[in-house]
Design an enzyme around this catalytic site. Structure first.
Site, PDB file in Angstrom:
ATOM      1  N   GLU A  21      92.935  49.761  51.264  1.00 62.43           N
ATOM      2  CA  GLU A  21      93.016  49.694  49.808  1.00 62.43           C
ATOM      3  C   GLU A  21      92.281  50.867  49.185  1.00 62.43           C
ATOM      4  O   GLU A  21      91.233  51.302  49.676  1.00 62.43           O
ATOM      5  CB  GLU A  21      92.419  48.383  49.286  1.00 62.43           C
ATOM      6  CG  GLU A  21      92.451  48.275  47.747  1.00 62.43           C
ATOM      7  CD  GLU A  21      92.107  46.899  47.253  1.00 62.43           C
ATOM      8  OE1 GLU A  21      92.851  45.955  47.586  1.00 62.43           O
ATOM      9  OE2 GLU A  21      91.090  46.756  46.535  1.00 62.43           O
ATOM     10  N   PRO A  24      92.232  54.131  41.808  1.00 66.38           N
ATOM     11  CA  PRO A  24      92.637  55.390  41.168  1.00 66.38           C
ATOM     12  C   PRO A  24      91.453  56.216  40.702  1.00 66.38           C
ATOM     13  O   PRO A  24      90.618  55.718  39.940  1.00 66.38           O
ATOM     14  CB  PRO A  24      93.488  54.929  39.973  1.00 66.38           C
ATOM     15  CG  PRO A  24      93.068  53.522  39.721  1.00 66.38           C
ATOM     16  CD  PRO A  24      92.634  52.949  41.023  1.00 66.38           C
ATOM     17  N   TRP A  53      94.736  48.465  40.080  1.00 68.33           N
ATOM     18  CA  TRP A  53      95.177  48.737  38.717  1.00 68.33           C
ATOM     19  C   TRP A  53      94.055  49.320  37.884  1.00 68.33           C
ATOM     20  O   TRP A  53      94.287  49.941  36.859  1.00 68.33           O
ATOM     21  CB  TRP A  53      95.690  47.437  38.100  1.00 68.33           C
ATOM     22  CG  TRP A  53      96.456  47.580  36.830  1.00 68.33           C
ATOM     23  CD1 TRP A  53      96.091  47.146  35.590  1.00 68.33           C
ATOM     24  CD2 TRP A  53      97.742  48.190  36.654  1.00 68.33           C
ATOM     25  NE1 TRP A  53      97.064  47.437  34.661  1.00 68.33           N
ATOM     26  CE2 TRP A  53      98.096  48.084  35.295  1.00 68.33           C
ATOM     27  CE3 TRP A  53      98.632  48.827  37.521  1.00 68.33           C
ATOM     28  CZ2 TRP A  53      99.288  48.582  34.776  1.00 68.33           C
ATOM     29  CZ3 TRP A  53      99.823  49.321  37.005  1.00 68.33           C
ATOM     30  CH2 TRP A  53     100.149  49.191  35.654  1.00 68.33           C
ATOM     31  N   GLY A 112      93.144  39.994  36.578  1.00 67.39           N
ATOM     32  CA  GLY A 112      92.423  41.207  36.221  1.00 67.39           C
ATOM     33  C   GLY A 112      91.055  40.923  35.652  1.00 67.39           C
ATOM     34  O   GLY A 112      90.762  39.819  35.195  1.00 67.39           O
ATOM     35  N   ASP A 113      90.207  41.941  35.689  1.00 70.52           N
ATOM     36  CA  ASP A 113      88.857  41.834  35.152  1.00 70.52           C
ATOM     37  C   ASP A 113      88.874  42.040  33.636  1.00 70.52           C
ATOM     38  O   ASP A 113      89.801  42.647  33.092  1.00 70.52           O
ATOM     39  CB  ASP A 113      87.945  42.879  35.794  1.00 70.52           C
ATOM     40  CG  ASP A 113      87.817  42.689  37.296  1.00 70.52           C
ATOM     41  OD1 ASP A 113      87.804  41.514  37.728  1.00 70.52           O
ATOM     42  OD2 ASP A 113      87.751  43.697  38.022  1.00 70.52           O
ATOM     43  N   HIS A 157      86.609  31.815  42.705  1.00 71.19           N
ATOM     44  CA  HIS A 157      86.606  32.940  41.766  1.00 71.19           C
ATOM     45  C   HIS A 157      85.219  33.050  41.135  1.00 71.19           C
ATOM     46  O   HIS A 157      84.596  32.032  40.798  1.00 71.19           O
ATOM     47  CB  HIS A 157      87.667  32.716  40.687  1.00 71.19           C
ATOM     48  CG  HIS A 157      87.909  33.930  39.852  1.00 71.19           C
ATOM     49  ND1 HIS A 157      87.063  34.309  38.834  1.00 71.19           N
ATOM     50  CD2 HIS A 157      88.910  34.856  39.886  1.00 71.19           C
ATOM     51  CE1 HIS A 157      87.525  35.415  38.280  1.00 71.19           C
ATOM     52  NE2 HIS A 157      88.635  35.773  38.896  1.00 71.19           N
ATOM     53  N   PRO A 158      84.699  34.281  40.964  1.00 76.84           N
ATOM     54  CA  PRO A 158      83.352  34.436  40.400  1.00 76.84           C
ATOM     55  C   PRO A 158      83.139  33.694  39.081  1.00 76.84           C
ATOM     56  O   PRO A 158      82.026  33.222  38.813  1.00 76.84           O
ATOM     57  CB  PRO A 158      83.231  35.953  40.204  1.00 76.84           C
ATOM     58  CG  PRO A 158      84.150  36.541  41.219  1.00 76.84           C
ATOM     59  CD  PRO A 158      85.293  35.590  41.343  1.00 76.84           C
ATOM     60  N   TYR A 285      88.861  47.500  52.498  1.00 76.18           N
ATOM     61  CA  TYR A 285      88.555  48.091  51.195  1.00 76.18           C
ATOM     62  C   TYR A 285      87.867  49.430  51.454  1.00 76.18           C
ATOM     63  O   TYR A 285      86.673  49.485  51.728  1.00 76.18           O
ATOM     64  CB  TYR A 285      87.654  47.160  50.388  1.00 76.18           C
ATOM     65  CG  TYR A 285      88.323  45.858  50.004  1.00 76.18           C
ATOM     66  CD1 TYR A 285      89.514  45.858  49.282  1.00 76.18           C
ATOM     67  CD2 TYR A 285      87.775  44.627  50.357  1.00 76.18           C
ATOM     68  CE1 TYR A 285      90.136  44.666  48.923  1.00 76.18           C
ATOM     69  CE2 TYR A 285      88.391  43.437  50.000  1.00 76.18           C
ATOM     70  CZ  TYR A 285      89.573  43.459  49.283  1.00 76.18           C
ATOM     71  OH  TYR A 285      90.183  42.284  48.928  1.00 76.18           O
TER      72      TYR A 285
END
Length: 591
Positions: A21, A24, A53, A112-113, A157-158, A285
């Site tokens: 992974e 960008p 993303w 998404g964050d 999930h956090p 990662y």
């Protein structure tokens, strides 16, 4: 191709796999560096690679651009992350249409964050509030075209991790129930959030299976690379860190090299336990770096960093994409493989064993992406001037730029993508040609039966290759050069000018000449690289355009541009093959 199909094939054969992974970068230079790193890492054979993303959807355009390059230039099966953050439905549809247009068939669907500056995720007007809705939308609008991956959270999930044990247990099982909904809506595989407690992951998989989730679950492995990065990520994700791991990291927090070394050792230990527990593969990662991820895989025996495997003699070898069966390319784009891939990307099929399979098929014209690689921005122009000079006053200045490049003093030349693909000995010989006024843009040495382990192709074979050199030559010198070539019966030549027209050659009309080939156990002769007049003509049009569209575009002064334009308009491009690969000396013949 859908990644899930590749994974299922690996599972059926009992073969483990790995993937990488990336995220960008924020700058053009960062993107270029990532592309070079991707090329090196993909050579080790990941089953796929994915690109994030970006936090808060801030890098959407960059992600799209990189994903397309990964799929069609790096030639690796690519999965693009897609999030709901700041993405109304029309933008989501546009992104899906764009990647579909470019042959990308795999999406990791995420909520998404929160955008930068926000503590909590907020649904954008006209968008979705969760990954489940995004999965449903992808299936509703694109059917089963896309392979859809969803995220799994071994510790929950956090946003749902709390201190109260009873509430945490409830939240954990609600997370698994929600994951099942994502799978039932169309998620075909699961890649997990990072973790450092293998027992937590093993329990998570068992719990998923207990509620009927049957799709492959691939663990996400984040190597520890720096103390600060580790603390940030585990804090942000609320990741449980076993005390023994935390103690070692704390004791080495001021020793960067020790942290990296421990990160590789820890990653390898975790992965061995995961593989023993039955995971089908590992998702690394990479954090856009290669040493730690490859170091872990090397300790597992998945890769060898001592020698990067080469399935073919060219760069950017297909890895499971639509070009997967491609087996032949012209030698002329050896230094600009990305351009060749772009110009042939629209082909419905690719030559497998013989160039004649695509005889007469046209290449698309070279576009701005191929002709403006080094002059696309002010920053790039400034770097190019460092290599080529602040101005070009004469042919002597041009010659100096070539000699400096082949001497290793600079790393930029319009006809070469990045570093020159060839040995130091070949670079030296090309530099010697440049010093004599023959400006080389491509070249390779002859090879006579080298072991495939030291060259390319399957083990146990032998590889062969004709010497090749390609130069720009002035009108005054061209006649003498062609006379030299014609005096050597073993040489085949191709010659062209910017005006186009028929390529000059001593090859029979319609002929195709093998340039590199290999013989391997249990296979017919593999003819990997060829030369013919049609392909040379297509390449020549691009090569001449680079004088003005790339090099000339770096300068604002008319004097520099005129020198370069005059060369493009009047000089000749000559490519020469030496058929005596056993004992010939092409570079001596030319000089």
């Amino acid at each position: 191709m859908k990644i899930i199909d590749k994974i299922n094939a690996k599972i059926a054969s009992g073969e483990k796999f790995f993937s990488f992974e990336y995220f960008p970068p924020r700058t053009d230079d960062g993107v270029e560096n990532l592309m070079e790193r991707l090329e090196r890492m993909v050579a080790h054979g990941p089953i796929f690679c994915d690109i994030t993303w970006g936090a808060g959807g801030t890098t959407a355009d960059v992600t799209l651009d990189i994903a397309v390059k990964m799929q069609n230039t790096i030639c690796v099966e690519t999965m693009m992350h897609l999030t709901c953050t700041n993405m109304p439905v029309d933008k989501l549809d546009s992104a899906l249409a764009e990647v579909r247009k470019h042959g990308i068939q795999n999406i990791l669907a995420l909520r998404g964050d929160p955008p930068k500056g926000q503590e909590k995720f907020e649904q954008v007007e006209g968008g979705f509030s969760c990954a489940l809705d995004l999965v449903k939308h992808i299936r509703a609008t694109h059917g089963d075209y896309f392979g859809v991956c969803v995220a799994g959270y071994p510790e929950a999930h956090p946003d749902t991790i709390v201190e109260d044990p009873a509430q945490m247990e409830k939240n954990y099982w609600e997370n698994i129930a929600y994951l099942k909904q994502k799978v039932e809506a169309g998620g075909e595989m699961i890649v997990t959030q990072l973790f450092y407690d293998v027992d937590v992951f093993v329990k998570f998989v068992a719990d998923c299976r207990s509620v009927g989730i049957t799709v492959p679950i691939v663990p996400g492995i984040m190597p520890v690379m720096t103390y600060g990065g580790f603390k940030r990520m585990t804090g942000f994700c609320k990741t449980k860190v076993p005390q023994d791991i935390a103690d070692i990291i704390e004791s080495n927090k001021d020793n960067e090299e020790a942290i990296k070394a421990y990160g590789v050792e820890l990653g390898a230990q975790m992965c061995r336990r995961l593989l023993d527990a039955g995971v089908p593969g590992l998702h690394m990662y990479s954090l856009n770096l290669e040493k730690s991820a490859l170091g872990i895989l090397e300790r597992l025996g998945f890769v060898s960093t001592a020698k990067i495997p080469r399935r073919m003699p060219w760069s950017l070898v297909p890895s499971g994409t639509k070009r997967g069966a491609e087996g032949v390319r012209p030698v002329f784009w050896a230094q600009r493989p990305a351009s060749y891939l772009a110009r042939t990307n629209a082909w419905e099929s690719f030559p497998v064993a013989r160039w004649s399979e695509v005889a007469g098929r046209a290449l698309a014209p070279a576009g701005a992406a191929q002709l403006k690689r080094l002059s696309a921005s002010d920053a790039k122009k400034a770097k190019a001037k460092e290599a080529w000079g602040e101005a070009v006053a004469s042919v002597a200045d041009v010659t100096k730029a070539f000699t400096r490049f082949y001497a290793g003093e600079t790393s930029a030349l319009p006809w070469v993508d990045g570093e020159f693909r060839g040995s130091a000995a070949v670079k030296a010989k090309l530099g010697a040609l440049a010093a004599k006024g023959l400006l080389p843009v491509n070249g390779q040495a002859a090879v006579n039966g080298d072991k495939s382990e030291d060259a390319w192709g399957p083990a146990g074979g032998h590889c062969y290759q004709k010497g090749y050199a390609e130069v720009f030559v002035s009108p005054a010198a061209c006649e003498g050069l062609l006379a030299k070539i014609k005096a050597h019966p073993s040489l085949t030549y191709f010659a062209a000018t910017a005006s186009g027209g028929e390529v000059g050659t001593n090859l029979a009309k319609g002929g195709v000449e093998a340039v590199a080939w290999g013989v391997f156990p249990g296979r017919e002769v593999v003819q990997a690289t060829v030369a013919d007049a049609g392909a040379f003509g297509a390449w020549a049009s691009e090569a001449f355009a680079l004088w003005t569209e790339e090099w000339g575009a770096v300068y604002e002064d008319e004097g520099s541009r005129k020198v370069l334009a005059d060369i493009a308009a009047s000089w000749h491009l000559v490519g020469v093959l030496d058929n005596n690969y056993a004992s010939g000396d092409l570079f001596a013949a030319l000089s």
